[in-house]
Write a protein that holds these residues in place. Sequence first.
Motif, PDB file in Angstrom:
ATOM      1  N   MET A   1     -11.526  13.529  13.829  1.00 37.26           N
ATOM      2  CA  MET A   1     -11.855  12.137  13.965  1.00 37.26           C
ATOM      3  C   MET A   1     -10.574  11.329  13.782  1.00 37.26           C
ATOM      4  O   MET A   1      -9.706  11.703  13.009  1.00 37.26           O
ATOM      5  N   LYS A   2     -10.486  10.226  14.480  1.00 37.21           N
ATOM      6  CA  LYS A   2      -9.269   9.429  14.424  1.00 37.21           C
ATOM      7  C   LYS A   2      -9.625   7.971  14.193  1.00 37.21           C
ATOM      8  O   LYS A   2     -10.544   7.444  14.796  1.00 37.21           O
ATOM      9  N   ILE A   3      -8.871   7.321  13.304  1.00 37.52           N
ATOM     10  CA  ILE A   3      -9.005   5.895  13.038  1.00 37.52           C
ATOM     11  C   ILE A   3      -7.633   5.275  13.251  1.00 37.52           C
ATOM     12  O   ILE A   3      -6.640   5.790  12.753  1.00 37.52           O
ATOM     13  N   THR A   4      -7.587   4.179  13.965  1.00 32.20           N
ATOM     14  CA  THR A   4      -6.316   3.501  14.213  1.00 32.20           C
ATOM     15  C   THR A   4      -6.309   2.175  13.463  1.00 32.20           C
ATOM     16  O   THR A   4      -7.226   1.373  13.611  1.00 32.20           O
ATOM     17  N   ILE A   5      -5.269   1.961  12.679  1.00 32.96           N
ATOM     18  CA  ILE A   5      -5.070   0.707  11.967  1.00 32.96           C
ATOM     19  C   ILE A   5      -3.692   0.196  12.344  1.00 32.96           C
ATOM     20  O   ILE A   5      -2.718   0.934  12.247  1.00 32.96           O
ATOM     21  N   GLU A   6      -3.611  -1.046  12.780  1.00 30.28           N
ATOM     22  CA  GLU A   6      -2.335  -1.627  13.174  1.00 30.28           C
ATOM     23  C   GLU A   6      -1.969  -2.761  12.221  1.00 30.28           C
ATOM     24  O   GLU A   6      -2.364  -3.910  12.441  1.00 30.28           O
ATOM     25  N   PRO A   7      -1.231  -2.455  11.161  1.00 27.36           N
ATOM     26  CA  PRO A   7      -0.857  -3.509  10.212  1.00 27.36           C
ATOM     27  C   PRO A   7       0.163  -4.466  10.822  1.00 27.36           C
ATOM     28  O   PRO A   7       0.951  -4.099  11.683  1.00 27.36           O
ATOM     29  N   ALA A   8       0.126  -5.704  10.338  1.00 26.49           N
ATOM     30  CA  ALA A   8       1.007  -6.735  10.873  1.00 26.49           C
ATOM     31  C   ALA A   8       2.402  -6.679  10.263  1.00 26.49           C
ATOM     32  O   ALA A   8       3.348  -7.214  10.837  1.00 26.49           O
ATOM     33  N   SER A   9       2.536  -6.028   9.109  1.00 28.89           N
ATOM     34  CA  SER A   9       3.841  -5.982   8.452  1.00 28.89           C
ATOM     35  C   SER A   9       3.982  -4.667   7.690  1.00 28.89           C
ATOM     36  O   SER A   9       3.006  -3.936   7.485  1.00 28.89           O
ATOM     37  N   ALA A  10       5.201  -4.397   7.245  1.00 28.52           N
ATOM     38  CA  ALA A  10       5.462  -3.188   6.465  1.00 28.52           C
ATOM     39  C   ALA A  10       4.747  -3.256   5.124  1.00 28.52           C
ATOM     40  O   ALA A  10       4.241  -2.240   4.623  1.00 28.52           O
ATOM     41  N   ALA A  11       4.664  -4.443   4.544  1.00 28.74           N
ATOM     42  CA  ALA A  11       3.977  -4.601   3.261  1.00 28.74           C
ATOM     43  C   ALA A  11       2.489  -4.279   3.401  1.00 28.74           C
ATOM     44  O   ALA A  11       1.893  -3.635   2.531  1.00 28.74           O
ATOM     45  N   GLU A  12       1.901  -4.707   4.486  1.00 31.43           N
ATOM     46  CA  GLU A  12       0.487  -4.418   4.734  1.00 31.43           C
ATOM     47  C   GLU A  12       0.277  -2.920   4.912  1.00 31.43           C
ATOM     48  O   GLU A  12      -0.704  -2.361   4.428  1.00 31.43           O
ATOM     49  N   LEU A  13       1.183  -2.267   5.601  1.00 35.08           N
ATOM     50  CA  LEU A  13       1.104  -0.822   5.770  1.00 35.08           C
ATOM     51  C   LEU A  13       1.173  -0.120   4.420  1.00 35.08           C
ATOM     52  O   LEU A  13       0.412   0.807   4.152  1.00 35.08           O
ATOM     53  N   GLU A  14       2.067  -0.566   3.551  1.00 38.57           N
ATOM     54  CA  GLU A  14       2.179   0.039   2.226  1.00 38.57           C
ATOM     55  C   GLU A  14       0.885  -0.118   1.437  1.00 38.57           C
ATOM     56  O   GLU A  14       0.450   0.814   0.757  1.00 38.57           O
ATOM     57  N   ARG A  15       0.238  -1.288   1.539  1.00 34.94           N
ATOM     58  CA  ARG A  15      -1.028  -1.508   0.839  1.00 34.94           C
ATOM     59  C   ARG A  15      -2.121  -0.584   1.368  1.00 34.94           C
ATOM     60  O   ARG A  15      -2.925  -0.055   0.592  1.00 34.94           O
ATOM     61  N   VAL A  16      -2.154  -0.367   2.665  1.00 37.05           N
ATOM     62  CA  VAL A  16      -3.154   0.529   3.253  1.00 37.05           C
ATOM     63  C   VAL A  16      -2.925   1.958   2.777  1.00 37.05           C
ATOM     64  O   VAL A  16      -3.869   2.662   2.397  1.00 37.05           O
ATOM     65  N   VAL A  17      -1.676   2.394   2.768  1.00 39.20           N
ATOM     66  CA  VAL A  17      -1.356   3.753   2.316  1.00 39.20           C
ATOM     67  C   VAL A  17      -1.721   3.909   0.843  1.00 39.20           C
ATOM     68  O   VAL A  17      -2.314   4.919   0.446  1.00 39.20           O
ATOM     69  N   GLU A  18      -1.400   2.917   0.028  1.00 36.81           N
ATOM     70  CA  GLU A  18      -1.748   2.970  -1.393  1.00 36.81           C
ATOM     71  C   GLU A  18      -3.262   3.041  -1.580  1.00 36.81           C
ATOM     72  O   GLU A  18      -3.767   3.790  -2.427  1.00 36.81           O
ATOM     73  N   MET A  19      -4.012   2.282  -0.790  1.00 28.52           N
ATOM     74  CA  MET A  19      -5.465   2.294  -0.879  1.00 28.52           C
ATOM     75  C   MET A  19      -6.008   3.680  -0.543  1.00 28.52           C
ATOM     76  O   MET A  19      -6.877   4.199  -1.242  1.00 28.52           O
ATOM     77  N   LEU A  20      -5.481   4.292   0.515  1.00 29.74           N
ATOM     78  CA  LEU A  20      -5.930   5.632   0.888  1.00 29.74           C
ATOM     79  C   LEU A  20      -5.608   6.641  -0.208  1.00 29.74           C
ATOM     80  O   LEU A  20      -6.405   7.543  -0.493  1.00 29.74           O
ATOM     81  N   THR A  22      -5.334   6.012  -3.472  1.00 30.33           N
ATOM     82  CA  THR A  22      -6.219   5.800  -4.620  1.00 30.33           C
ATOM     83  C   THR A  22      -7.611   6.343  -4.343  1.00 30.33           C
ATOM     84  O   THR A  22      -8.321   6.718  -5.274  1.00 30.33           O
ATOM     85  N   MET A  23      -7.994   6.389  -3.086  1.00 28.91           N
ATOM     86  CA  MET A  23      -9.298   6.951  -2.716  1.00 28.91           C
ATOM     87  C   MET A  23      -9.214   8.468  -2.550  1.00 28.91           C
ATOM     88  O   MET A  23     -10.188   9.098  -2.144  1.00 28.91           O
ATOM     89  N   GLU A  24      -8.055   9.040  -2.842  1.00 31.60           N
ATOM     90  CA  GLU A  24      -7.799  10.487  -2.749  1.00 31.60           C
ATOM     91  C   GLU A  24      -7.994  11.026  -1.328  1.00 31.60           C
ATOM     92  O   GLU A  24      -8.452  12.135  -1.130  1.00 31.60           O
ATOM     93  N   VAL A  25      -7.656  10.195  -0.352  1.00 30.48           N
ATOM     94  CA  VAL A  25      -7.661  10.639   1.045  1.00 30.48           C
ATOM     95  C   VAL A  25      -6.288  11.246   1.292  1.00 30.48           C
ATOM     96  O   VAL A  25      -5.258  10.584   1.154  1.00 30.48           O
ATOM     97  N   THR A  26      -6.267  12.538   1.626  1.00 31.52           N
ATOM     98  CA  THR A  26      -4.981  13.218   1.783  1.00 31.52           C
ATOM     99  C   THR A  26      -4.642  13.537   3.234  1.00 31.52           C
ATOM    100  O   THR A  26      -3.496  13.797   3.557  1.00 31.52           O
ATOM    101  N   ASN A  27      -5.625  13.517   4.093  1.00 28.35           N
ATOM    102  CA  ASN A  27      -5.396  13.908   5.482  1.00 28.35           C
ATOM    103  C   ASN A  27      -5.218  12.663   6.348  1.00 28.35           C
ATOM    104  O   ASN A  27      -6.126  12.257   7.070  1.00 28.35           O
ATOM    105  N   PHE A  28      -4.047  12.027   6.258  1.00 29.65           N
ATOM    106  CA  PHE A  28      -3.742  10.894   7.122  1.00 29.65           C
ATOM    107  C   PHE A  28      -2.292  10.967   7.544  1.00 29.65           C
ATOM    108  O   PHE A  28      -1.473  11.616   6.909  1.00 29.65           O
ATOM    109  N   GLU A  29      -2.001  10.313   8.641  1.00 29.84           N
ATOM    110  CA  GLU A  29      -0.663  10.361   9.223  1.00 29.84           C
ATOM    111  C   GLU A  29      -0.262   8.953   9.651  1.00 29.84           C
ATOM    112  O   GLU A  29      -1.065   8.222  10.215  1.00 29.84           O
TER     113      GLU A  29
END
Length: 73
Positions: A1-20, A22-29
């Motif tokens: 399964m694939k989910i695409t997220i297009e953050p508007a900035s590098a800071a937003e990308l960092e927040r998304v990665v941190e959220m994943l 904290t939710m213990e999601v390990t399989n993302f790229e």
Amino acid sequence: MKITIEPASAAELERVVEMLQTMEVTNFEVTNIPKPTITKGDKSIDPKALFGVWKDAPRRLEDIRARAWQRKA
């Protein structure tokens, strides 16, 4: 399964990665897909060679529409 997220900035990308994390999601790229560049067309091409392409097999607009809109039941 694939989910695409297009953050508007590098800071937003960092927040998304941190959220994943904290939710213990390990399989993302995280991939960086470059946006396509638009180039100007080649003005040296002569379109006159295309004129008369259908001269031996003329088409009517109604025929083109009928063929394009055929629906299969």
